[in-house]
Design an enzyme around this catalytic site. Structure first.
Site, PDB file in Angstrom:
ATOM      1  N   ILE A 172       0.828  -1.220   0.000  1.00  0.00           N
ATOM      2  CA  ILE A 172       0.000   0.000   0.000  1.00  0.00           C
ATOM      3  C   ILE A 172       0.864   1.273   0.000  1.00  0.00           C
ATOM      4  CG2 ILE A 172      -2.007  -1.101   1.041  1.00  0.00           C
ATOM      5  CD1 ILE A 172      -1.131   0.049   3.739  1.00  0.00           C
ATOM      6  N   LYS A 198       2.475  -4.834   3.456  1.00  0.00           N
ATOM      7  CA  LYS A 198       3.601  -3.893   3.597  1.00  0.00           C
ATOM      8  C   LYS A 198       3.097  -2.458   3.427  1.00  0.00           C
ATOM      9  CE  LYS A 198       6.598  -2.133   0.729  1.00  0.00           C
ATOM     10  NZ  LYS A 198       6.731  -0.774   1.314  1.00  0.00           N
ATOM     11  N   GLU A 272      -4.481  -0.983  -8.044  1.00  0.00           N
ATOM     12  CA  GLU A 272      -5.171   0.313  -8.028  1.00  0.00           C
ATOM     13  C   GLU A 272      -4.083   1.361  -8.200  1.00  0.00           C
ATOM     14  OE1 GLU A 272      -6.309   3.697  -6.901  1.00  0.00           O
ATOM     15  OE2 GLU A 272      -6.872   2.898  -4.930  1.00  0.00           O
ATOM     16  N   CYS A 306      -5.229   9.476  -5.357  1.00  0.00           N
ATOM     17  CA  CYS A 306      -5.154   9.109  -6.776  1.00  0.00           C
ATOM     18  C   CYS A 306      -6.423   9.532  -7.496  1.00  0.00           C
ATOM     19  CB  CYS A 306      -4.885   7.626  -6.938  1.00  0.00           C
ATOM     20  SG  CYS A 306      -5.500   6.660  -5.583  1.00  0.00           S
ATOM     21  N   LYS A 356       9.219  16.465  -6.524  1.00  0.00           N
ATOM     22  CA  LYS A 356       8.506  16.031  -7.740  1.00  0.00           C
ATOM     23  C   LYS A 356       7.420  17.066  -8.118  1.00  0.00           C
ATOM     24  CE  LYS A 356       5.758  12.345  -9.576  1.00  0.00           C
ATOM     25  NZ  LYS A 356       4.651  11.508  -9.190  1.00  0.00           N
ATOM     26  N   GLU A 403       0.145  12.571 -13.498  1.00  0.00           N
ATOM     27  CA  GLU A 403      -0.330  12.669 -12.125  1.00  0.00           C
ATOM     28  C   GLU A 403       0.720  13.436 -11.302  1.00  0.00           C
ATOM     29  OE1 GLU A 403      -0.596   8.991  -9.845  1.00  0.00           O
ATOM     30  OE2 GLU A 403      -2.483   9.719  -9.028  1.00  0.00           O
TER      31      GLU A 403
END
Ligand code: ADP
Length: 491
Positions: A172, A198, A272, A306, A356, A403
């Site tokens: 995850i 995890k 996902e 997301c 980022k 994204e």
């Protein structure tokens, strides 16, 4: 250069409404260890790798705790504990008994909700309002919901015999650490599987607190194992021969690596992945509510979801009005201490993530986008990013296509319904989207043509354990949540 807003325009209007005194939630009553081991076979166990890493508070850049880094031998031990528990206990236990354990976990989560919310905000940077009102209650709700299904699986899939898959490996991300753990663990257990989970390396603490809850709920040892670590630990789970199913939530890039690793094996998987949701505002929409929905969709969560509404499409006739109202609203957003109950936008999860976001925003400006940011002050330490909007962007602009996972919104206009649909679908992703209009018929027309797993009408980012979630195209495959989420854990 990004243009920055000025509080002056809106100061008179909002002064009395948004000058709040600090209202921090106190972390004094929570118990955090200095060092966390791996949760294997019902016990906290030092890693055979002997390695630990630090998890830090992104709002302060201070260390919170050291956390074990699981190596191959540790993953082997976790998988073997999960296999034993599956063969000897969990798959043999009457389903209604399994259900009781899952209910117990849900209730213990509710009892410790405040502690979990504070730790989530400290470790991940999200505002306490979000962790307290969304993450933790929804996580408990998922355990309650799936506890109810445990002894009714044959009714969920009429005509079929519900059989568990075996050992599930679950990986995850950091955006909803506890909630994602609940999304993954609750249906797996309800269906009779055992688990090796995890959490993300930047947000492991609430999963470890959940391990304490699972231990306190007296779940048989080995049914849930929680191993911490980074990508290499995740890869060791993915590639482990003793695992029957992989459930992954995270970036599309890592999702592709996992899909390649699993190709040709008998392991089942659900992925996902990323998203670039379109939020479409028609001229007949209730504009103030739409502005609130936009802010909720992209800013209230630092853009760290997301399904964030990161592409805004506004009908041309109302674009100027909406933009003015949105800029005014951005000026009232409070960025700062995640533990303060007034905070709207918390810290960015890590320095890497902040870098980022900064580099994508720079690209957006170089590509000719017009960048506007709120003028709020930012704390001197920690990882922060102002709420940011881009206008004058093209469909091909990187900030429209990629994204960003930050509080950055790309705004475009449209004239007709068809144009809105075409632009919304022009993305490699298809996880979620939103439509704002006064006309029910328009809602149905538009939502039936948008290729996304979840669509909200006149609202945004609403979740419920009964509702399935998942994407089209590069946003992944398989569904989690609701009845659909059960079949992901059944043969
Ligand atoms: P994000 O961009 O949301 O951080 P990532 O895909 O990088 O998403 O990370 C999501 C989860 O996947 C984290 O728990 C991370 O440690 C794990 N992970 C990263 N690389 C790999 C890999 N190659 N195999 C398996 N898991 C991985």
């Amino acid at each position: 250069m990004a243009k920055q807003g000025s509080k002056k325009n809106v100061k008179l209007k909002f002064d009395t409404q948004w000058q709040y005194s600090a209202a921090p939630e106190s972390p004094d009553h929570i118990i955090l260890s200095d060092k966390y081991d791996l949760f294997i076979n019902g016990k906290f166990t030092p890693p055979q790798s002997k390695k630990y890493f630090d998890t830090i508070n992104p709002a302060k850049e201070t260390r919170i705790a050291s956390v074990a880094e699981a190596g191959q031998a540790d993953v082997d031990a976790a998988v073997s504990a999960a296999r034993q528990a599956y063969n000897k206990v969990w798959s043999k236990m009457p389903a209604r008994e399994r259900g009781k354990y899952i209910y117990r976990i849900a209730r213990l989560m509710q009892e410790r909700a405040r502690e979990l919310a504070i730790i989530e905000s400290m470790d991940g940077g999200k505002p306490i309002r979000e962790s307290r009102d969304i993450d933790v209650p929804l996580a408990a709700a998922h355990f309650f919901y799936y506890a109810g299904w445990a002894d009714k699986l044959d009714y969920a899939l009429p005509g079929m015999k519900a059989e568990p898959m075996g050992v599930a490996g679950q990986i995850i991300p950091w955006n909803f650490p506890l909630l994602m753990a609940a999304w993954k663990i609750a249906p797996a257990l309800a269906c009779g599987n055992t688990v090796v989970l995890k959490p993300a390396e930047t947000t492991p603490l609430t999963a470890l607190k959940l391990a304490e809850i699972i231990r306190d709920a007296d779940l048989p040892p080995g049914v849930v194992n929680i191993v911490t670590g980074a990508g290499a630990t995740g890869a060791a789970i993915v590639n482990h021969a003793g695992i029957d199913k992989i459930a992954f939530t995270g970036s599309t890039d890592v999702g592709k690596i996992i899909q390649k690793a699993l190709a040709g094996t008998s392991k089942k998987f659900t992925l996902e992945l990323g998203g670039k949701a379109a939020n479409i505002i028609f001229e007949d929409a209730a504009i103030d509510q739409a502005v609130e929905g936009i802010v909720n969709g992209i800013f209230f969560n630092q853009g760290h979801v997301c399904c964030a509404g990161s592409r805004l499409f506004v009908q041309e006739s109302i674009a100027n009005t909406l933009l003015r109202k949105l800029k005014d609203r951005m000026e009232t957003l409070i960025v700062g201490d995640p533990l303060d109950k007034n905070t709207d936008i918390g810290a960015i999860n890590s320095r890497d993530q902040l870098n980022k976001i900064k580099s994508l925003v720079k690209i957006g400006i170089n590509e000719g986008g017009e960048c506007y940011q709120s003028s709020c002050s930012l704390p001197s330490k920690g990882f922060w990013f102002r709420p940011t909007i881009f206008t004058n962007v093209a469909q091909s602009s990187k900030i429209v296509q990629e994204e960003i996972f930050g509080p950055v919104l790309a705004i475009q206009t449209f004239r007709t319904v068809e144009e809105a649909i075409e632009k919304a679908n022009n993305t490699p992703y298809g996880l979620s989207g939103g439509v704002w209009t006064d006309k029910g018929s328009k809602v149905f027309k538009v939502t039936s043509k948008i290729k996304a797993g979840v669509l909200w009408a006149n609202t945004f980012n609403k979740f419920d354990p009964t509702s399935p979630f998942g994407g089209y195209k590069e946003s992944g495959s398989g569904r989690e949540g609701g009845m659909h989420g059960l079949s992901a854990y059944l043969k």
